[in-house]
Design a protein around this motif. Structure first.
Motif, short mmCIF file in Angstrom:
data_model
loop_
_atom_site.label_atom_id
_atom_site.label_comp_id
_atom_site.label_asym_id
_atom_site.label_seq_id
_atom_site.Cartn_x
_atom_site.Cartn_y
_atom_site.Cartn_z
N ARG A 183 0.84 -1.21 0.00
CA ARG A 183 0.00 0.00 0.00
C ARG A 183 0.87 1.26 0.00
NH1 ARG A 183 -2.40 -3.87 3.06
NH2 ARG A 183 -4.58 -4.36 2.59
N PRO A 184 0.39 2.33 -0.66
CA PRO A 184 -0.90 2.51 -1.34
C PRO A 184 -0.87 1.94 -2.76
CG PRO A 184 0.35 4.53 -1.47
CD PRO A 184 1.17 3.58 -0.64
N PRO A 185 -2.03 1.67 -3.33
CA PRO A 185 -2.07 1.13 -4.70
C PRO A 185 -1.57 2.11 -5.74
CG PRO A 185 -4.28 1.62 -3.91
CD PRO A 185 -3.37 1.76 -2.73
N ILE A 186 -1.66 3.41 -5.45
CA ILE A 186 -1.13 4.44 -6.35
C ILE A 186 -0.25 5.38 -5.53
CG2 ILE A 186 -1.65 6.32 -7.95
CD1 ILE A 186 -4.37 5.05 -8.44
N PHE A 187 1.00 5.53 -5.95
CA PHE A 187 1.94 6.43 -5.28
C PHE A 187 2.61 7.30 -6.34
CE2 PHE A 187 6.42 7.13 -3.94
CZ PHE A 187 6.16 8.03 -2.90
N ARG A 188 2.37 8.63 -6.24
CA ARG A 188 2.93 9.58 -7.21
C ARG A 188 2.64 9.16 -8.66
NH1 ARG A 188 8.80 11.23 -4.51
NH2 ARG A 188 7.92 12.04 -2.55
N GLU A 189 1.44 8.71 -8.88
CA GLU A 189 0.94 8.29 -10.20
C GLU A 189 1.54 6.95 -10.66
OE1 GLU A 189 1.49 11.42 -13.00
OE2 GLU A 189 0.20 12.83 -11.93
N TRP A 190 2.31 6.29 -9.80
CA TRP A 190 2.84 4.96 -10.13
C TRP A 190 1.92 3.92 -9.51
CZ3 TRP A 190 7.53 7.53 -7.68
CH2 TRP A 190 8.17 8.36 -8.61
N GLU A 191 1.35 3.08 -10.36
CA GLU A 191 0.33 2.14 -9.90
C GLU A 191 0.91 0.75 -9.68
OE1 GLU A 191 -3.09 2.09 -12.40
OE2 GLU A 191 -3.20 4.28 -12.56
N VAL A 192 0.30 0.05 -8.73
CA VAL A 192 0.60 -1.36 -8.52
C VAL A 192 0.02 -2.15 -9.69
CG1 VAL A 192 0.13 -3.36 -7.04
CG2 VAL A 192 0.63 -1.14 -6.01
N PRO A 193 0.73 -3.16 -10.23
CA PRO A 193 0.18 -3.96 -11.32
C PRO A 193 -1.21 -4.50 -10.97
CG PRO A 193 2.49 -4.48 -11.03
CD PRO A 193 2.11 -3.56 -9.90
N GLU A 194 -2.12 -4.37 -11.91
CA GLU A 194 -3.52 -4.72 -11.67
C GLU A 194 -3.71 -6.16 -11.23
OE1 GLU A 194 -7.79 -4.56 -14.08
OE2 GLU A 194 -6.00 -3.60 -14.90
N VAL A 195 -2.90 -7.06 -11.75
CA VAL A 195 -3.06 -8.48 -11.44
C VAL A 195 -2.88 -8.73 -9.94
CG1 VAL A 195 -0.63 -9.02 -11.88
CG2 VAL A 195 -2.36 -10.83 -12.05
N LEU A 196 -2.05 -7.95 -9.27
CA LEU A 196 -1.80 -8.16 -7.84
C LEU A 196 -2.98 -7.73 -6.99
CD1 LEU A 196 1.92 -7.00 -7.54
CD2 LEU A 196 1.03 -9.32 -7.82
N LEU A 197 -3.88 -6.92 -7.56
CA LEU A 197 -5.07 -6.46 -6.85
C LEU A 197 -6.29 -7.29 -7.19
CD1 LEU A 197 -4.57 -2.62 -7.47
CD2 LEU A 197 -3.75 -3.98 -5.53
N SER A 198 -6.12 -8.25 -8.09
CA SER A 198 -7.26 -9.00 -8.62
C SER A 198 -7.79 -10.06 -7.66
CB SER A 198 -6.87 -9.68 -9.94
OG SER A 198 -5.91 -10.72 -9.69
N GLY A 199 -6.93 -10.56 -6.79
CA GLY A 199 -7.35 -11.66 -5.92
C GLY A 199 -7.33 -13.01 -6.60
N HIS A 201 -5.42 -15.90 -7.49
CA HIS A 201 -4.13 -16.42 -7.04
C HIS A 201 -3.34 -17.11 -8.15
CE1 HIS A 201 -5.00 -15.35 -2.94
NE2 HIS A 201 -6.16 -16.01 -2.98
N GLU A 202 -4.01 -17.80 -9.02
CA GLU A 202 -3.31 -18.49 -10.12
C GLU A 202 -2.64 -17.47 -11.05
OE1 GLU A 202 -4.23 -21.58 -13.80
OE2 GLU A 202 -5.67 -21.36 -12.16
N ASN A 203 -3.37 -16.41 -11.38
CA ASN A 203 -2.80 -15.38 -12.25
C ASN A 203 -1.66 -14.63 -11.55
OD1 ASN A 203 -4.58 -16.05 -14.26
ND2 ASN A 203 -5.96 -14.31 -13.93
N ILE A 204 -1.82 -14.43 -10.25
CA ILE A 204 -0.77 -13.75 -9.49
C ILE A 204 0.50 -14.57 -9.49
CG2 ILE A 204 -0.06 -13.05 -7.16
CD1 ILE A 204 -3.00 -12.20 -6.69
N GLU A 205 0.38 -15.87 -9.27
CA GLU A 205 1.57 -16.73 -9.25
C GLU A 205 2.23 -16.79 -10.62
OE1 GLU A 205 3.16 -18.05 -6.66
OE2 GLU A 205 1.69 -16.85 -5.55
N LYS A 206 1.42 -16.79 -11.66
CA LYS A 206 1.96 -16.79 -13.02
C LYS A 206 2.71 -15.50 -13.30
CE LYS A 206 0.55 -17.34 -17.86
NZ LYS A 206 -0.60 -17.61 -18.78
N TRP A 207 2.13 -14.36 -12.87
CA TRP A 207 2.79 -13.07 -13.04
C TRP A 207 4.11 -13.03 -12.29
CZ3 TRP A 207 4.37 -9.31 -9.61
CH2 TRP A 207 4.72 -8.08 -10.16
N ARG A 208 4.10 -13.53 -11.07
CA ARG A 208 5.33 -13.52 -10.26
C ARG A 208 6.43 -14.38 -10.89
NH1 ARG A 208 2.59 -13.98 -4.19
NH2 ARG A 208 2.33 -11.71 -3.88
#
Length: 245
Positions: A183-199, A201-208
């Motif tokens: 956190r935060p999901p947005i810092f100085r206009e830099w966003e956390v990758p959307e997949v990590l906020l999706s919940g 888990h399979e897609n998150i592990e694939k992204w990682r």
């Protein structure tokens, strides 16, 4: 685990053994530390532990008697002999796989040298492992010993708050670790990758896995040699190469 450190500067280790994860591991009884000043095992009244090298040359060489006597004192009456580790720039380069190997032992003894080097008989007839933490020379073996001890102790069961942390560390999987965000999901206009906020888990592990492979390819391609990759991972590598063209 029991860890003994042979050094002529034992006070260097006092804060190291008392703070942070290492200190907590000690408090929990996961590891027992002891520092031994091998001057106490010298054979003369001046407590000399070094002497001039035979054949001439610069610097002083650590004598074998104090080191042998200290290790023999620590191992007297023990059935299983401990690993006796010599911290030395001539040793094998230290890797995570070595940390994992040493974490399986019950007793480790570290020898921290100073001066020009060690009497060769210490290497040949006493130590089980020679370890180097890099292709450079320090004033002594204390800092390298701390680095190895830290990397080993954190692998002991119950030392880290999250046991998964050690399993997914850089080098533990053969690859560098994937990027992390919080956190935060947005810092100085830099966003956390959307997949990590999706919940998802399979897609998150694939992204990682993909980002771990990407980071390794960019920074440490030598680690990819001999690594078995599935078809999708091989396809990712081709994609990385195309993106760089």
């Amino acid at each position: 685990m029991k860890i003994d450190v042979l050094t002529i500067f034992p006070r260097l280790f006092e804060p190291f053994f008392e703070e942070s994860i290492i200190g907590k591991a000690r408090e929990k009884g996961k590891v027992h530390f002891q520092t031994i000043n091998f001057r106490d095992f010298s054979t003369n009244k001046h407590q000399t532990v070094d002497d001039y090298p035979y054949g001439g040359g610069g610097g002083m060489v650590l004598k074998p008697e104090p080191i042998f006597s200290a290790v023999e004192h620590l191992t007297e009456g023990t059935e299983k002999k401990p690993r006796v580790i010599l911290m030395c720039p001539q040793g094998k380069p230290y890797r995570q796989s070595k940390a994992e190997e040493l974490a399986q032992e019950e007793h480790l003894i570290f020898i921290c040298g100073h001066y020009e080097g060690y009497d060769e008989r210490i290497r040949k007839y006493l130590v089980t492992d020679e370890i180097s933490i890099g292709d450079y020379v320090l004033t002594g073996g204390e800092i390298p010993a701390m680095a190895v001890i830290d990397s080993v102790v954190r692998l002991l069961p119950g030392v880290l708050g999250n046991e998964i942390s050690a399993v997914t560390d850089s080098h533990s999987t053969g690859l560098l670790e994937h990027p992390h965000y919080t956190r935060p999901p947005i810092f100085r206009e830099w966003e956390v990758p959307e997949v990590l906020l999706s919940g998802h888990h399979e897609n998150i592990e694939k992204w990682r896995r993909k980002e771990s492979l990407r980071r390794t390819w960019k920074r440490r391609r030598d680690l990819l040699e001999g690594l078995e990759l599935n078809k999708e991972e091989q396809q990712w590598l081709k994609q990385f190469e195309q993106d760089d063209e």
